[in-house]
Design an enzyme around this catalytic site. Structure first.
Site, short mmCIF file in Angstrom:
data_model
loop_
_atom_site.label_atom_id
_atom_site.label_comp_id
_atom_site.label_asym_id
_atom_site.label_seq_id
_atom_site.Cartn_x
_atom_site.Cartn_y
_atom_site.Cartn_z
N ARG A 176 0.88 -1.38 0.02
CA ARG A 176 -0.06 0.09 0.03
C ARG A 176 0.78 1.25 0.06
O ARG A 176 0.37 2.05 -0.55
CB ARG A 176 -0.95 0.16 1.28
CG ARG A 176 -1.94 -1.16 1.26
CD ARG A 176 -3.07 -1.07 2.21
NE ARG A 176 -3.67 -2.21 2.36
CZ ARG A 176 -4.80 -2.31 1.68
NH1 ARG A 176 -5.22 -1.50 0.93
NH2 ARG A 176 -5.80 -3.44 1.75
N THR A 235 5.41 -17.29 2.73
CA THR A 235 6.33 -17.64 4.00
C THR A 235 6.17 -16.43 5.16
O THR A 235 6.80 -16.51 5.86
CB THR A 235 7.83 -17.53 3.78
OG1 THR A 235 8.08 -16.34 2.78
CG2 THR A 235 8.03 -18.64 2.79
N ARG A 237 2.38 -14.83 6.66
CA ARG A 237 1.48 -15.49 7.79
C ARG A 237 0.21 -16.05 7.05
O ARG A 237 -0.16 -15.55 5.87
CB ARG A 237 0.82 -14.35 8.46
CG ARG A 237 1.78 -13.94 9.56
CD ARG A 237 2.13 -14.80 10.48
NE ARG A 237 3.21 -14.42 11.62
CZ ARG A 237 4.57 -14.51 11.60
NH1 ARG A 237 5.05 -14.92 10.72
NH2 ARG A 237 5.20 -14.27 12.52
N GLU A 266 -1.29 -24.55 13.61
CA GLU A 266 -0.16 -25.08 13.77
C GLU A 266 -0.03 -25.74 14.88
O GLU A 266 -0.03 -25.32 15.90
CB GLU A 266 1.06 -24.10 13.46
CG GLU A 266 1.23 -23.32 11.98
CD GLU A 266 2.40 -22.50 11.64
OE1 GLU A 266 2.98 -22.42 12.71
OE2 GLU A 266 2.31 -21.93 10.60
N HIS A 285 6.63 -24.66 8.88
CA HIS A 285 6.98 -23.46 9.41
C HIS A 285 8.22 -23.41 9.99
O HIS A 285 8.93 -23.25 10.99
CB HIS A 285 6.17 -23.05 10.58
CG HIS A 285 6.06 -21.61 10.92
ND1 HIS A 285 5.00 -20.75 11.60
CD2 HIS A 285 6.69 -20.53 10.42
CE1 HIS A 285 5.14 -19.66 11.46
NE2 HIS A 285 6.39 -19.43 10.87
#
Length: 318
Positions: A176, A235, A237, A266, A285
């Protein structure tokens, strides 16, 4: 003697990667190497602990959990950002929250592991080789001369951009508040819009911070905009990409494939649809899971605890 618990030491390496003996005359340290998924069990395990060390966002500490741990006085997290800790609740209950240093290079490297793994069919071809399947069954996707679109160009995204340029890729970026000048510094071109980036990229990689404006940023409409030959890598979120839409995109062939190192839940449940989605390369992760990073995390935790016990906490959050 204070009690300290180190949570989510999945690999069982926390003890060896830092000098915890520096605390031996003041704190009794225990290490938990399994994920604890209920507050009741966490309270039973941590109820008499004044100090808790957490690894990233593996075990969230919302207000209701903090309220049930009246002895807790110091919470140490790896890194200097942890969205799963309620900092306001911690402050209200007199809990100091500290962080540690973190290196941006490991998640950059893992991003490229996913991109290359997808592009060259590593999961399929490696599986065939191990299982006696066909010799060469996929046709790899080129990187040289193709477009890499980066959503986010911070510390990690900028490094991913430079690697892309080294591969001979045309690198574009969007967020943005990104300017053309900042994009150029990383060797990228500013995309006119998120939509243009999705429309024109052969590989799209997500490197944004999760917030209210980025949650669900890539939903069904956005995934449909991507080329059917394009790949998506996340990678950052999981919640930035609508997970249900991603499963549908893979099953219905909206995109050629996707790679992710992050998930809404997770560890990932055994029956999660992404485990069986076609052309999906998933990792548990691992972005920050390297020896150098872990040494920094755990050594930093020891330093944070020492500073707190000396009455001068460092690297505080909130």
């Amino acid at each position: 003697m204070l009690r300290c618990a180190v949570l989510d030491d999945y690999q069982g390496v926390a003890r060896e990667l830092a000098d915890w003996d520096r605390l031996s005359d003041r704190a009794d340290v225990t290490y938990l190497n399994r994920y604890v998924d209920t507050h009741d069990e966490l309270v039973a395990l941590l109820g008499d602990c004044e100090i808790v060390v957490v690894m990233r966002e593996r075990t969230p500490f919302p207000a209701e959990l903090i309220a049930r741990l009246p002895k807790l006085r110091l919470l140490v997290t790896s890194g200097m950002r942890n969205a799963s800790i309620d900092l306001d609740a911690a402050a209200a209950h007199g809990v100091t929250v500290c962080g540690t240093a973190s290196n941006p290079e490991p998640p950059v490297e893992l991003t490229w592991a996913l991109i290359l793994g997808l592009a060259r069919g590593v999961l399929t071809e490696g599986g065939n080789l191990r299982d006696g399947g066909p010799w060469q069954s996929t046709l790899g996707a080129d990187l040289h001369g193709r477009r890499l679109g980066l959503l986010g160009l911070g510390k990690i995204g900028a490094r991913v951009a430079r690697v892309g340029a080294a591969f001979g890729m045309d690198v574009t970026a969007w967020s943005r508040h990104l300017t053309a000048e900042r994009a150029a510094e990383a060797g990228a071109t500013l995309a006119a819009s998120k939509e243009e980036l999705l429309d024109t990229s052969d590989f799209v990689s997500v490197h944004l911070v999760l917030g209210e404006r980025t949650r669900g940023l890539l939903g069904a409409d956005e995934l449909r905009r991507m080329r059917r030959t394009a790949y998506l890598v996340n990678t950052s979120r999981a919640a930035i990409v609508d997970q249900e839409a991603l499963v549908r995109a893979l099953r219905e062939g909206w995109i050629a494939g996707a790679g992710s190192d992050v998930f809404d839940t997770e560890p990932l449940p055994a029956d999660h649809p992404l485990r069986t989605a076609p052309n999906f390369l998933g990792l548990p992760h691992l972005g920050y899971v390297t020896r150098r990073n872990y040494e920094g995390f755990f050594q930093g935790a020891v330093e944070d605890i020492e500073a707190y016990l000396a009455g001068s906490p460092v690297r505080t959050l909130g």
